[in-house]
Design a protein around this motif. Structure first.
Motif, mmCIF file in Angstrom:
data_model
loop_
_atom_site.group_PDB
_atom_site.id
_atom_site.type_symbol
_atom_site.label_atom_id
_atom_site.label_comp_id
_atom_site.label_asym_id
_atom_site.label_seq_id
_atom_site.Cartn_x
_atom_site.Cartn_y
_atom_site.Cartn_z
ATOM 1 N N PHE A 46 0.814 -1.223 0.000
ATOM 2 C CA PHE A 46 0.000 0.000 0.000
ATOM 3 C C PHE A 46 0.846 1.271 0.000
ATOM 4 C CE2 PHE A 46 -2.359 3.424 2.047
ATOM 5 C CZ PHE A 46 -3.554 3.401 1.347
ATOM 6 N N TYR A 47 1.889 1.327 0.818
ATOM 7 C CA TYR A 47 2.665 2.559 0.964
ATOM 8 C C TYR A 47 3.849 2.658 0.005
ATOM 9 C CZ TYR A 47 0.079 4.254 5.010
ATOM 10 O OH TYR A 47 -0.910 4.748 5.842
ATOM 11 N N THR A 48 4.072 1.664 -0.842
ATOM 12 C CA THR A 48 5.201 1.712 -1.781
ATOM 13 C C THR A 48 5.132 2.934 -2.694
ATOM 14 O OG1 THR A 48 5.450 -0.689 -1.667
ATOM 15 C CG2 THR A 48 6.438 0.425 -3.576
ATOM 16 N N PRO A 49 3.979 3.276 -3.280
ATOM 17 C CA PRO A 49 3.927 4.486 -4.107
ATOM 18 C C PRO A 49 4.197 5.765 -3.298
ATOM 19 C CG PRO A 49 2.054 3.073 -4.601
ATOM 20 C CD PRO A 49 2.717 2.519 -3.365
ATOM 21 N N LEU A 50 3.761 5.793 -2.041
ATOM 22 C CA LEU A 50 4.025 6.966 -1.198
ATOM 23 C C LEU A 50 5.520 7.104 -0.942
ATOM 24 C CD1 LEU A 50 3.011 9.351 0.520
ATOM 25 C CD2 LEU A 50 2.860 7.742 2.437
ATOM 26 N N GLN A 51 6.194 5.985 -0.694
ATOM 27 C CA GLN A 51 7.643 6.031 -0.479
ATOM 28 C C GLN A 51 8.341 6.600 -1.703
ATOM 29 O OE1 GLN A 51 9.347 5.301 2.330
ATOM 30 N NE2 GLN A 51 11.349 5.649 1.429
ATOM 31 N N ARG A 52 7.944 6.146 -2.887
ATOM 32 C CA ARG A 52 8.543 6.674 -4.125
ATOM 33 C C ARG A 52 8.242 8.160 -4.276
ATOM 34 N NH1 ARG A 52 6.820 1.636 -6.495
ATOM 35 N NH2 ARG A 52 4.990 2.686 -7.337
ATOM 36 N N PHE A 53 7.019 8.562 -3.957
ATOM 37 C CA PHE A 53 6.645 9.970 -4.054
ATOM 38 C C PHE A 53 7.493 10.825 -3.112
ATOM 39 C CE2 PHE A 53 4.059 13.496 -2.386
ATOM 40 C CZ PHE A 53 3.970 14.262 -3.541
ATOM 41 N N MET A 54 7.685 10.357 -1.875
ATOM 42 C CA MET A 54 8.477 11.125 -0.916
ATOM 43 C C MET A 54 9.938 11.223 -1.361
ATOM 44 S SD MET A 54 6.249 12.264 1.115
ATOM 45 C CE MET A 54 7.103 12.888 2.558
ATOM 46 N N GLU A 55 10.445 10.195 -1.991
ATOM 47 C CA GLU A 55 11.800 10.267 -2.555
ATOM 48 C C GLU A 55 11.852 11.308 -3.675
ATOM 49 O OE1 GLU A 55 12.532 6.182 -3.527
ATOM 50 O OE2 GLU A 55 12.811 5.632 -1.406
ATOM 51 N N GLN A 56 10.777 11.424 -4.442
ATOM 52 C CA GLN A 56 10.689 12.447 -5.484
ATOM 53 C C GLN A 56 10.638 13.845 -4.852
ATOM 54 O OE1 GLN A 56 7.636 11.934 -8.509
ATOM 55 N NE2 GLN A 56 7.246 14.136 -8.491
ATOM 56 N N VAL A 57 9.907 13.979 -3.756
ATOM 57 C CA VAL A 57 9.835 15.262 -3.047
ATOM 58 C C VAL A 57 11.244 15.710 -2.635
ATOM 59 C CG1 VAL A 57 9.011 16.367 -0.914
ATOM 60 C CG2 VAL A 57 7.450 14.956 -2.271
ATOM 61 N N VAL A 58 12.038 14.770 -2.150
ATOM 62 C CA VAL A 58 13.424 15.076 -1.767
ATOM 63 C C VAL A 58 14.258 15.383 -3.010
ATOM 64 C CG1 VAL A 58 15.543 14.088 -0.793
ATOM 65 C CG2 VAL A 58 13.354 13.808 0.411
ATOM 66 N N ALA A 59 14.136 14.554 -4.048
ATOM 67 C CA ALA A 59 14.934 14.748 -5.265
ATOM 68 C C ALA A 59 14.664 16.110 -5.893
ATOM 69 C CB ALA A 59 14.636 13.636 -6.271
#
Length: 193
Positions: free
Chosen positions: A137-150
């Motif tokens: 469930f949270y895998t897409p959120l983790q990727r999104f948060m990594e994008q927020v940092v990037a």
């Protein structure tokens, strides 16, 4: 340990989520943790509370008055705190908690999770935040948060504000092994150049 659990009230989501919520409630109760959650009787909220209560655990529900008026509260709770509104509920859920666990959920769960993350980023909350990644469930959120940092809306250090685990059995070890969050975190709350 007092553990705040954010989770959904949906009865319509896949049973795998209900099963994980029930198993988490049982695991926390068996570990002697006090659970504080939104006080609801349905969905993952009900499954969490039922799992803990069946294992003899202590469960505290915090629910806004309007939800009592439509009878959304869990009838089996010995400790149900009625508050005036959603804002007060969120504050009471987090106050005095030693950790936060976010189960899958909708906008309410995500709002609560992001408030806890924001308070941690601002060095106003210091305790572990664990996402239980049931069914990915949270895998897409983790990727999104990594994008927020990037894209430089958060600093790389902010990725350490939470941890994500796949199984209920990994939740308590993740809480116990979470790195300490420092009051010095306010120094890098804003994105640096």
């Amino acid at each position: 340990m007092r553990v705040c659990v954010y989770c959904a009230s949906s009865e319509q989501c896949d049973r795998v989520y209900h099963d994980a919520a029930s198993a988490l409630g049982r695991a926390l109760a068996e570990a002697g943790c006090t659970i504080v959650y939104g006080g609801g009787a349905t969905g993952l909220m009900g499954a969490l509370a039922n799992g803990a209560l069946e294992a003899g655990g202590e469960v505290i529900g915090i629910i806004p008055r309007f939800m009592i008026e439509v009878e959304w509260q869990h009838p089996g709770l010995a400790n149900l705190e009625v508050v005036e509104d959603m804002r007060e509920r969120k504050h009471r859920l987090l106050t005095d908690s030693d950790a936060v666990i976010a189960l899958p959920g909708g906008s309410g769960t995500l709002e609560e999770l992001f408030e806890a993350l924001t308070l941690k980023r601002l060095a106003l909350y210091f305790n572990p935040i664990v996402l239980l990644n049931t069914n990915g469930f949270y895998t897409p959120l983790q990727r999104f948060m990594e994008q927020v940092v990037a894209q430089r809306f958060m600093n790389r250090e902010h990725l350490a504000m939470w941890s994500m685990v796949e199984r209920v059995g990994d939740v308590l070890p993740a809480i116990r092994s979470a790195p300490a969050w420092s009051a010095d975190a306010r120094r890098y709350a804003a994105v640096r150049g």
